[in-house]
Design a protein around this motif. Sequence first.
Motif, PDB file in Angstrom:
ATOM      1  N   LEU A   1      -2.320 -39.539 -48.485  1.00 23.59           N
ATOM      2  CA  LEU A   1      -2.758 -39.476 -47.088  1.00 23.59           C
ATOM      3  C   LEU A   1      -1.793 -38.588 -46.321  1.00 23.59           C
ATOM      4  CD1 LEU A   1      -3.302 -43.146 -47.360  1.00 23.59           C
ATOM      5  CD2 LEU A   1      -5.014 -41.939 -46.021  1.00 23.59           C
ATOM      6  N   PHE A   2      -2.300 -37.829 -45.352  1.00 27.90           N
ATOM      7  CA  PHE A   2      -1.435 -36.929 -44.608  1.00 27.90           C
ATOM      8  C   PHE A   2      -2.000 -36.677 -43.217  1.00 27.90           C
ATOM      9  CE2 PHE A   2      -4.433 -34.517 -47.133  1.00 27.90           C
ATOM     10  CZ  PHE A   2      -4.883 -33.500 -46.299  1.00 27.90           C
ATOM     11  N   THR A   3      -1.130 -36.214 -42.350  1.00 28.65           N
ATOM     12  CA  THR A   3      -1.523 -35.851 -40.995  1.00 28.65           C
ATOM     13  C   THR A   3      -0.907 -34.501 -40.657  1.00 28.65           C
ATOM     14  OG1 THR A   3      -1.618 -36.603 -38.683  1.00 28.65           O
ATOM     15  CG2 THR A   3       0.418 -37.028 -39.897  1.00 28.65           C
ATOM     16  N   VAL A   4      -1.451 -33.845 -39.649  1.00 32.79           N
ATOM     17  CA  VAL A   4      -0.985 -32.511 -39.272  1.00 32.79           C
ATOM     18  C   VAL A   4      -0.617 -32.479 -37.796  1.00 32.79           C
ATOM     19  CG1 VAL A   4      -2.336 -31.363 -41.073  1.00 32.79           C
ATOM     20  CG2 VAL A   4      -3.345 -31.703 -38.800  1.00 32.79           C
ATOM     21  N   GLN A   5       0.313 -31.589 -37.479  1.00 38.18           N
ATOM     22  CA  GLN A   5       0.739 -31.416 -36.095  1.00 38.18           C
ATOM     23  C   GLN A   5      -0.182 -30.446 -35.363  1.00 38.18           C
ATOM     24  OE1 GLN A   5       3.169 -33.040 -34.567  1.00 38.18           O
ATOM     25  NE2 GLN A   5       2.840 -32.000 -32.612  1.00 38.18           N
ATOM     26  N   THR A   6      -0.622 -29.430 -36.080  1.00 36.21           N
ATOM     27  CA  THR A   6      -1.506 -28.416 -35.512  1.00 36.21           C
ATOM     28  C   THR A   6      -2.757 -28.294 -36.363  1.00 36.21           C
ATOM     29  OG1 THR A   6      -1.763 -26.057 -35.011  1.00 36.21           O
ATOM     30  CG2 THR A   6      -0.211 -26.640 -36.763  1.00 36.21           C
ATOM     31  N   LEU A   7      -3.882 -28.013 -35.722  1.00 39.04           N
ATOM     32  CA  LEU A   7      -5.148 -27.875 -36.441  1.00 39.04           C
ATOM     33  C   LEU A   7      -5.454 -26.415 -36.781  1.00 39.04           C
ATOM     34  CD1 LEU A   7      -7.173 -30.369 -34.252  1.00 39.04           C
ATOM     35  CD2 LEU A   7      -6.309 -30.779 -36.551  1.00 39.04           C
ATOM     36  N   ARG A   8      -4.551 -25.523 -36.421  1.00 41.64           N
ATOM     37  CA  ARG A   8      -4.799 -24.090 -36.591  1.00 41.64           C
ATOM     38  C   ARG A   8      -5.099 -23.713 -38.033  1.00 41.64           C
ATOM     39  NH1 ARG A   8      -0.375 -19.309 -35.334  1.00 41.64           N
ATOM     40  NH2 ARG A   8      -1.781 -17.526 -35.567  1.00 41.64           N
ATOM     41  N   ARG A   9      -4.301 -24.226 -38.953  1.00 38.42           N
ATOM     42  CA  ARG A   9      -4.477 -23.838 -40.353  1.00 38.42           C
ATOM     43  C   ARG A   9      -5.715 -24.481 -40.970  1.00 38.42           C
ATOM     44  NH1 ARG A   9      -3.871 -19.711 -41.456  1.00 38.42           N
ATOM     45  NH2 ARG A   9      -3.414 -19.968 -43.652  1.00 38.42           N
TER      46      ARG A   9
ATOM     47  N   ARG B   1       4.630 -46.425 -57.244  1.00 38.59           N
ATOM     48  CA  ARG B   1       5.679 -45.528 -56.765  1.00 38.59           C
ATOM     49  C   ARG B   1       5.084 -44.632 -55.685  1.00 38.59           C
ATOM     50  NH1 ARG B   1       7.421 -42.567 -62.262  1.00 38.59           N
ATOM     51  NH2 ARG B   1       6.506 -44.378 -63.274  1.00 38.59           N
ATOM     52  N   PHE B   2       5.959 -44.013 -54.903  1.00 37.73           N
ATOM     53  CA  PHE B   2       5.496 -43.252 -53.745  1.00 37.73           C
ATOM     54  C   PHE B   2       6.091 -41.851 -53.740  1.00 37.73           C
ATOM     55  CE2 PHE B   2       5.332 -47.708 -52.472  1.00 37.73           C
ATOM     56  CZ  PHE B   2       4.056 -47.798 -51.921  1.00 37.73           C
ATOM     57  N   GLY B   3       5.429 -40.987 -52.994  1.00 33.18           N
ATOM     58  CA  GLY B   3       5.942 -39.651 -52.736  1.00 33.18           C
ATOM     59  C   GLY B   3       5.777 -39.330 -51.265  1.00 33.18           C
ATOM     60  N   ILE B   4       6.743 -38.626 -50.693  1.00 31.91           N
ATOM     61  CA  ILE B   4       6.676 -38.192 -49.296  1.00 31.91           C
ATOM     62  C   ILE B   4       6.831 -36.674 -49.277  1.00 31.91           C
ATOM     63  CG2 ILE B   4       7.723 -38.365 -46.998  1.00 31.91           C
ATOM     64  CD1 ILE B   4       9.029 -41.008 -47.964  1.00 31.91           C
ATOM     65  N   PHE B   5       5.949 -35.995 -48.556  1.00 32.88           N
ATOM     66  CA  PHE B   5       6.097 -34.549 -48.407  1.00 32.88           C
ATOM     67  C   PHE B   5       6.036 -34.195 -46.924  1.00 32.88           C
ATOM     68  CE2 PHE B   5       1.512 -34.672 -48.092  1.00 32.88           C
ATOM     69  CZ  PHE B   5       1.201 -33.621 -47.247  1.00 32.88           C
ATOM     70  N   HIS B   6       6.579 -33.039 -46.584  1.00 35.66           N
ATOM     71  CA  HIS B   6       6.559 -32.608 -45.188  1.00 35.66           C
ATOM     72  C   HIS B   6       6.600 -31.086 -45.120  1.00 35.66           C
ATOM     73  CE1 HIS B   6      10.783 -31.239 -44.997  1.00 35.66           C
ATOM     74  NE2 HIS B   6      10.989 -32.173 -45.918  1.00 35.66           N
ATOM     75  N   VAL B   7       6.158 -30.559 -43.988  1.00 34.27           N
ATOM     76  CA  VAL B   7       6.247 -29.124 -43.718  1.00 34.27           C
ATOM     77  C   VAL B   7       7.171 -28.942 -42.522  1.00 34.27           C
ATOM     78  CG1 VAL B   7       4.997 -26.992 -43.212  1.00 34.27           C
ATOM     79  CG2 VAL B   7       3.870 -28.818 -44.516  1.00 34.27           C
ATOM     80  N   GLY B   8       8.420 -28.631 -42.790  1.00 34.37           N
ATOM     81  CA  GLY B   8       9.391 -28.400 -41.723  1.00 34.37           C
ATOM     82  C   GLY B   8       9.742 -29.640 -40.923  1.00 34.37           C
TER      83      GLY B   8
ATOM     84  N   ILE C   1       0.792 -25.419 -49.938  1.00 33.96           N
ATOM     85  CA  ILE C   1       0.406 -26.568 -49.127  1.00 33.96           C
ATOM     86  C   ILE C   1       0.791 -26.326 -47.673  1.00 33.96           C
ATOM     87  CG2 ILE C   1       0.760 -29.031 -48.742  1.00 33.96           C
ATOM     88  CD1 ILE C   1      -0.808 -28.425 -51.264  1.00 33.96           C
ATOM     89  N   ALA C   2       1.993 -25.793 -47.438  1.00 35.40           N
ATOM     90  CA  ALA C   2       2.464 -25.529 -46.087  1.00 35.40           C
ATOM     91  C   ALA C   2       1.558 -24.540 -45.366  1.00 35.40           C
ATOM     92  CB  ALA C   2       3.899 -25.006 -46.130  1.00 35.40           C
ATOM     93  N   THR C   3       1.094 -23.538 -46.074  1.00 33.80           N
ATOM     94  CA  THR C   3       0.215 -22.540 -45.473  1.00 33.80           C
ATOM     95  C   THR C   3      -1.083 -23.158 -44.992  1.00 33.80           C
ATOM     96  OG1 THR C   3       1.148 -20.728 -46.781  1.00 33.80           O
ATOM     97  CG2 THR C   3      -1.080 -20.417 -45.929  1.00 33.80           C
ATOM     98  N   HIS C   4      -1.625 -24.074 -45.768  1.00 35.84           N
ATOM     99  CA  HIS C   4      -2.914 -24.679 -45.420  1.00 35.84           C
ATOM    100  C   HIS C   4      -2.803 -25.760 -44.351  1.00 35.84           C
ATOM    101  CE1 HIS C   4      -5.437 -22.558 -48.232  1.00 35.84           C
ATOM    102  NE2 HIS C   4      -4.592 -22.811 -49.220  1.00 35.84           N
ATOM    103  N   LEU C   5      -1.632 -26.418 -44.249  1.00 32.79           N
ATOM    104  CA  LEU C   5      -1.503 -27.536 -43.314  1.00 32.79           C
ATOM    105  C   LEU C   5      -0.728 -27.190 -42.056  1.00 32.79           C
ATOM    106  CD1 LEU C   5      -0.893 -30.591 -45.682  1.00 32.79           C
ATOM    107  CD2 LEU C   5      -3.050 -29.623 -44.858  1.00 32.79           C
ATOM    108  N   GLY C   6       0.210 -26.266 -42.150  1.00 38.50           N
ATOM    109  CA  GLY C   6       0.956 -25.857 -40.973  1.00 38.50           C
ATOM    110  C   GLY C   6       2.194 -26.701 -40.720  1.00 38.50           C
ATOM    111  N   ILE C   7       3.073 -26.168 -39.855  1.00 32.53           N
ATOM    112  CA  ILE C   7       4.315 -26.844 -39.497  1.00 32.53           C
ATOM    113  C   ILE C   7       4.013 -28.202 -38.872  1.00 32.53           C
ATOM    114  CG2 ILE C   7       6.250 -26.761 -37.868  1.00 32.53           C
ATOM    115  CD1 ILE C   7       6.757 -25.095 -40.273  1.00 32.53           C
ATOM    116  N   GLY C   8       4.813 -29.205 -39.249  1.00 36.34           N
ATOM    117  CA  GLY C   8       4.672 -30.542 -38.682  1.00 36.34           C
ATOM    118  C   GLY C   8       3.815 -31.477 -39.492  1.00 36.34           C
TER     119      GLY C   8
END
Length: 246
Positions: free
Chosen positions: A118-126, A190-197, A228-235
């Motif tokens: 599951l994930f969330t984004v800061q900006t919808l631009r990407r 087990r869990f994994g956490i990812f982030h963009v910036g 992944i960062a390119t498609h989801l964007g910073i945040g």
Amino acid sequence: GIDIATEEFHKKLEDDSELPTTSQPSRADITKTYARAAEEGEAVLAVLAASTLSGTFAAGEAAASGFQGANIYMADSLSASVLQGLLVVKACELAELGWQPEEIVREITRVRTQSGILFTVQTLRRLVASGRLGSGQAFLARLLGIKPVLEIDKHGHVTSAGKAVGVTRARSQLMKLVDERIPDGTERMRFGIFHVGMPEIVQPITDELRGRYGNRVEILAAPATPVIATHLGIGAWGVAYLVEDE
């Protein structure tokens, strides 16, 4: 990871007005990777990004069909990012225990059907640029301050899991959904956490997961890869969960 670090890429993504594009690896590049892996083993097990999200799996199959160095076994992760990584870790552990490649493919396929991200984004631009969200929807979401919570479901598709107004509520909603997705009584996870910036999100989410599931639960954390960062964007950030119970 070769001529630019992931964190450097995130910084450029934040600063640059021109957004990058992505491309799947070529058949030749995958063949070279198979060859390097075959030097160290009798067989190669490729756990690749979801066939529903990328052409990488098809390219991997094409490369495997003509490969002569070793037998190639394919596993569709039906995922990406840290969930794919958790499946790779699981596959490596099974290999060290002496499991045969076919058995490993079956087991990580079984585990994947009861796991998710599951994930969330800061900006919808990407998301708009990738065609996963309409510009009208994005405008309304920005106007209302709505943050979507998305997931890669068990079939490997990106779907809407919920939405919330504001960053704090989006975090609460995402963690609530993680709880709902994990069956009561689960003993091995087990869990994994990812982030963009957003490295600052890792520790509080780690603490929250340990508070809910125990201090001994394994948690893998990593910055999102450039694709992944390119498609989801910073945040953007997210949590993957791997349920291993039978």
